[in-house]
Design a protein around this motif. Structure first.
Motif, PDB file in Angstrom:
ATOM      1  N   THR A 100       0.848  -1.192   0.000  1.00  0.00           N
ATOM      2  CA  THR A 100       0.000   0.000   0.000  1.00  0.00           C
ATOM      3  C   THR A 100       0.881   1.238   0.000  1.00  0.00           C
ATOM      4  O   THR A 100       1.886   1.285   0.719  1.00  0.00           O
ATOM      5  CB  THR A 100      -0.918   0.018   1.243  1.00  0.00           C
ATOM      6  N   VAL A 101       0.521   2.212  -0.787  1.00  0.00           N
ATOM      7  CA  VAL A 101       1.232   3.492  -0.806  1.00  0.00           C
ATOM      8  C   VAL A 101       0.690   4.357   0.324  1.00  0.00           C
ATOM      9  O   VAL A 101      -0.523   4.535   0.469  1.00  0.00           O
ATOM     10  CB  VAL A 101       1.071   4.204  -2.160  1.00  0.00           C
ATOM     11  N   ILE A 102       1.587   4.885   1.152  1.00  0.00           N
ATOM     12  CA  ILE A 102       1.184   5.667   2.317  1.00  0.00           C
ATOM     13  C   ILE A 102       0.621   7.003   1.861  1.00  0.00           C
ATOM     14  O   ILE A 102       1.222   7.714   1.059  1.00  0.00           O
ATOM     15  CB  ILE A 102       2.380   5.909   3.251  1.00  0.00           C
ATOM     16  N   GLY A 103      -0.553   7.328   2.400  1.00  0.00           N
ATOM     17  CA  GLY A 103      -1.179   8.607   2.101  1.00  0.00           C
ATOM     18  C   GLY A 103      -1.605   9.294   3.376  1.00  0.00           C
ATOM     19  O   GLY A 103      -1.771   8.668   4.421  1.00  0.00           O
ATOM     20  N   SER A 104      -1.762  10.585   3.324  1.00  0.00           N
ATOM     21  CA  SER A 104      -2.245  11.336   4.479  1.00  0.00           C
ATOM     22  C   SER A 104      -3.754  11.262   4.475  1.00  0.00           C
ATOM     23  O   SER A 104      -4.443  12.061   3.854  1.00  0.00           O
ATOM     24  CB  SER A 104      -1.768  12.784   4.408  1.00  0.00           C
ATOM     25  N   GLY A 105      -4.278  10.265   5.172  1.00  0.00           N
ATOM     26  CA  GLY A 105      -5.699   9.965   5.093  1.00  0.00           C
ATOM     27  C   GLY A 105      -6.533  10.795   6.039  1.00  0.00           C
ATOM     28  O   GLY A 105      -6.050  11.500   6.902  1.00  0.00           O
ATOM     29  N   THR A 335      -0.926   7.919   8.498  1.00  0.00           N
ATOM     30  CA  THR A 335      -1.409   6.672   9.092  1.00  0.00           C
ATOM     31  C   THR A 335      -1.073   5.497   8.198  1.00  0.00           C
ATOM     32  O   THR A 335      -0.955   5.640   6.976  1.00  0.00           O
ATOM     33  CB  THR A 335      -2.933   6.716   9.322  1.00  0.00           C
ATOM     34  N   ILE A 336      -0.930   4.315   8.826  1.00  0.00           N
ATOM     35  CA  ILE A 336      -0.686   3.082   8.071  1.00  0.00           C
ATOM     36  C   ILE A 336      -1.586   1.991   8.629  1.00  0.00           C
ATOM     37  O   ILE A 336      -1.997   2.047   9.794  1.00  0.00           O
ATOM     38  CB  ILE A 336       0.790   2.635   8.167  1.00  0.00           C
ATOM     39  N   GLN A 377      -1.157   5.733  13.858  1.00  0.00           N
ATOM     40  CA  GLN A 377      -0.573   7.027  13.540  1.00  0.00           C
ATOM     41  C   GLN A 377       0.950   6.874  13.533  1.00  0.00           C
ATOM     42  O   GLN A 377       1.520   6.185  14.374  1.00  0.00           O
ATOM     43  CB  GLN A 377      -0.984   8.052  14.584  1.00  0.00           C
ATOM     44  N   ILE A 378       1.627   7.472  12.560  1.00  0.00           N
ATOM     45  CA  ILE A 378       3.077   7.385  12.424  1.00  0.00           C
ATOM     46  C   ILE A 378       3.716   8.688  12.891  1.00  0.00           C
ATOM     47  O   ILE A 378       3.413   9.761  12.365  1.00  0.00           O
ATOM     48  CB  ILE A 378       3.484   7.095  10.971  1.00  0.00           C
ATOM     49  N   LYS A 379       4.605   8.581  13.888  1.00  0.00           N
ATOM     50  CA  LYS A 379       5.339   9.752  14.368  1.00  0.00           C
ATOM     51  C   LYS A 379       6.623   9.969  13.564  1.00  0.00           C
ATOM     52  O   LYS A 379       6.967  11.097  13.253  1.00  0.00           O
ATOM     53  CB  LYS A 379       5.665   9.584  15.851  1.00  0.00           C
ATOM     54  N   SER A 380       7.329   8.879  13.274  1.00  0.00           N
ATOM     55  CA  SER A 380       8.574   8.989  12.518  1.00  0.00           C
ATOM     56  C   SER A 380       8.917   7.641  11.903  1.00  0.00           C
ATOM     57  O   SER A 380       8.401   6.603  12.332  1.00  0.00           O
ATOM     58  CB  SER A 380       9.726   9.456  13.425  1.00  0.00           C
TER      59      SER A 380
END
Length: 569
Positions: A100-105, A335-336, A377-380
């Motif tokens: 999956t391509v990460i997007g700002s959902g 998010t992932i 949620q991804i912080k880094s």
């Protein structure tokens, strides 16, 4: 005739000249072919080990880890970084790997936070029925755990020599109560401390005969949870006879993870579902949040008190709760999917696909934020537009381990530096001494396994003594550095007072010992590099063993089998 021959010869030369001009290869094309052949030859000059594919060398020779002959590397390994690896199309299909391509959902949360837990006894409603005087239990009516007890119910009969003597005093004092009323009242009041009913005392005074068997009446109501004595047992004043729990109220205790704590507070309403009653829900509110985090599970206890007058909720039942007022909006956050994340101790790992057109993968460590539903949620650690594995993650990790790449079990901090190992050279005499001292090293490792502090110090002294005669000046800089650190750590192990401190030094000693041993040729017997991911504050630590069986030197009996074989010398 002669003219005809001459014309024929001329025609032949002309034809050859034209053919040369037409079909002559250009210098540029020849050079291209030569350069292509040269590049092709160079591409095929990479050599690797069939057992340790992380080894890549530009010329044939022996594997610096296991000593096997190097074989030509596959062309497809070129152009990859140290931690990247390629999977075949067939392997991708069999593992059903999806990315999956990460997007700002815009992950809007509309439901509350969900917690899992179970019903437990309300400890605030637990009571104890004590004995109020010394004696021997003649009969006991409380015979089984779970029995219902009511206040005022007769629960035991006790024979007490002390009470018989006190009754004799009461009989004597009762005869003098007209002349000495204060003495009489004092003697009678002693029985109040022993919780003896006044009707029994009146009977004793009237009959003039002491009662030899005294009844004990329950001062509490509830369900018996523990029975402390049996018939014929001796009881002492203040010691418990049994304990009861009042199940009119119970506790629902839930485990909340670290990243959920910030969304919880006292007073929040809970809607609780119980597996035993799928069509019924219970309501409560958070009454307690444990101030101490459980370091083992990384959770805190969240508690709610539930009314249980209908006796529907039984201690031990599994429950789930939805916390209202704990909504979280991930709008605009990176998010992932949760299926992409692998957990190992305190680390969170994912696999990314750096090139969307090639089946190449690389492990990445990420810092997670809050979780809601099926998203983290991804912080880094990741950025917008990167492609990561969301299905078949563990299959990709297994492929990484087989290729000796960075994976869940193999971290960069504890893998052998193969480039370093390939360049290290030890003199034969030096190698022979190290091989001879490996027996003493294994004794040191076994002493750590047995958690024998004195034997650890003794084994470290003997190993240091065996290495002291080696001349480090003949070594190159890299080899001399490893050898120097080994001797320093042995001295630190000897000087350390506690086993914990000695094990901390053993971590560093092993990192250098493994690196040095990797440069030794023809080890006999075979040594296995083993690793525990939980040691060294969950950073992982290695050690050497002559057996594939795991005997952990960092935890002893506490976690004797924690670890796995990650390499073979």
């Amino acid at each position: 005739m002669n003219k005809r021959i001459v014309y024929s010869v001329v025609a032949c030369f002309v034809g050859l000249g034209l053919g040369y001009l037409v079909f002559k290869p250009s210098e540029e094309k020849v050079e291209d072919r030569v350069e292509t052949a040269h590049n092709h030859e160079e591409a095929e000059q990479m050599w690797t080990c069939s057992m340790h594919p992380q080894i890549m060398r530009e010329e044939p020779g022996d594997c610096p880890i296991c000593g096997m002959d190097l074989i030509p590397a596959e062309a497809e390994t070129s152009g990859l970084s140290a931690n990247q690896f390629r999977m075949t199309d067939n392997a991708l299909a069999l593992a059903a790997i999806q990315t999956t391509v990460i997007g700002s959902g815009n992950t809007e949360v509309t439901n509350g936070l969900n917690l899992s837990g179970k019903i437990v006894i309300n400890a605030d409603e637990t009571a104890t029925q004590p004995a109020h005087f010394d004696g021997r239990i003649e009969s006991l009516s409380v015979t089984s755990v779970g029995q219902q007890i009511r206040m005022g119910q007769k629960v035991a009969t006790v024979y007490s020599p002390a009470l018989i003597a006190a009754q004799q005093e009461l009989i004597t004092a009762s005869k003098l109560k007209e002349s000495q009323p204060k003495l009489y009242e004092a003697v009678r009041n002693k029985f109040k401390n022993w919780k003896i009913h006044s009707s029994i005392l009146d009977q004793v005074e009237q009959s003039g005969e002491p009662v030899t068997r005294f009844p004990i009446y329950s001062q509490v109501s509830g369900i018996v949870s523990e029975i402390e004595v049996n018939e014929g047992a001796h009881v002492m004043d203040g010691k418990p006879i049994f304990k009861v729990n009042n199940l009119n109220t119970v506790w629902a205790e839930f485990d909340a993870y670290e990243n959920q704590i910030s969304r919880l507070q006292n007073g929040q309403q809970l809607v609780i579902a119980v597996n035993a009653y799928p069509d019924k829900t219970f309501k409560g509110s958070i009454s307690f949040i444990d101030p101490i985090l459980n370091s083992g599970t990384r959770t805190v206890i969240v508690r709610a008190t539930l009314v249980n007058k209908e006796d529907l909720l039984k201690p031990g039942m599994f429950v789930e709760a939805s916390v209202t007022g704990a909504q979280q909006n991930f709008s605009g956050e990176l998010t992932i999917p949760a299926s992409a994340v692998m957990w190992t101790g305190e680390r969170s790992l994912v696999y990314v696909k750096p090139n969307p057109t090639q089946p190449v993968f690389e492990m990445r460590e990420v810092d997670l934020g809050l979780k809601q539903g099926a998203f983290y949620q991804i912080k880094s650690g990741l950025s917008l537009g990167e492609e990561l594995v969301t299905n078949g993650t563990f299959t990709v990790d297994a492929a990484a381990q087989l290729r000796g790449k960075k994976s869940m079990m193999n971290t960069a901090s504890n893998n052998i530096n193969t480039a370093e190992a390939a360049n290290m050279k030890l003199p034969i005499a030096f190698q022979n001494t190290i091989k001879a001292e490996m027996k003493q090293y294994l004794k040191l490792k076994d002493a750590f396994v047995d958690s024998d502090t004195m034997q650890v110090s003794r084994a470290a002294e003997e190993l240091l003594d065996g290495l002291s005669d080696l001349d480090a000046s003949i070594l190159e800089t890299m080899e001399r550095s490893h050898f120097s650190k080994i001797k320093q750590r042995l001295q630190a192990i000897i000087a350390s007072e506690t086993l914990i401190q000695k094990r901390e030094e053993f971590v560093v000693l092993n990192e250098n010992m493994v690196a040095l041993v990797s440069a030794i040729q023809s080890l006999n017997p075979t040594l296995y590099v083993q690793r525990c991911p939980m040691a060294n504050d969950s950073k992982g630590a290695v050690w050497l063993s002559e057996s594939q069986e795991i005997e952990n030197p960092y935890y002893g009996e506490a976690m004797a089998t924690c670890g796995s074989v990650i390499n073979t010398f």
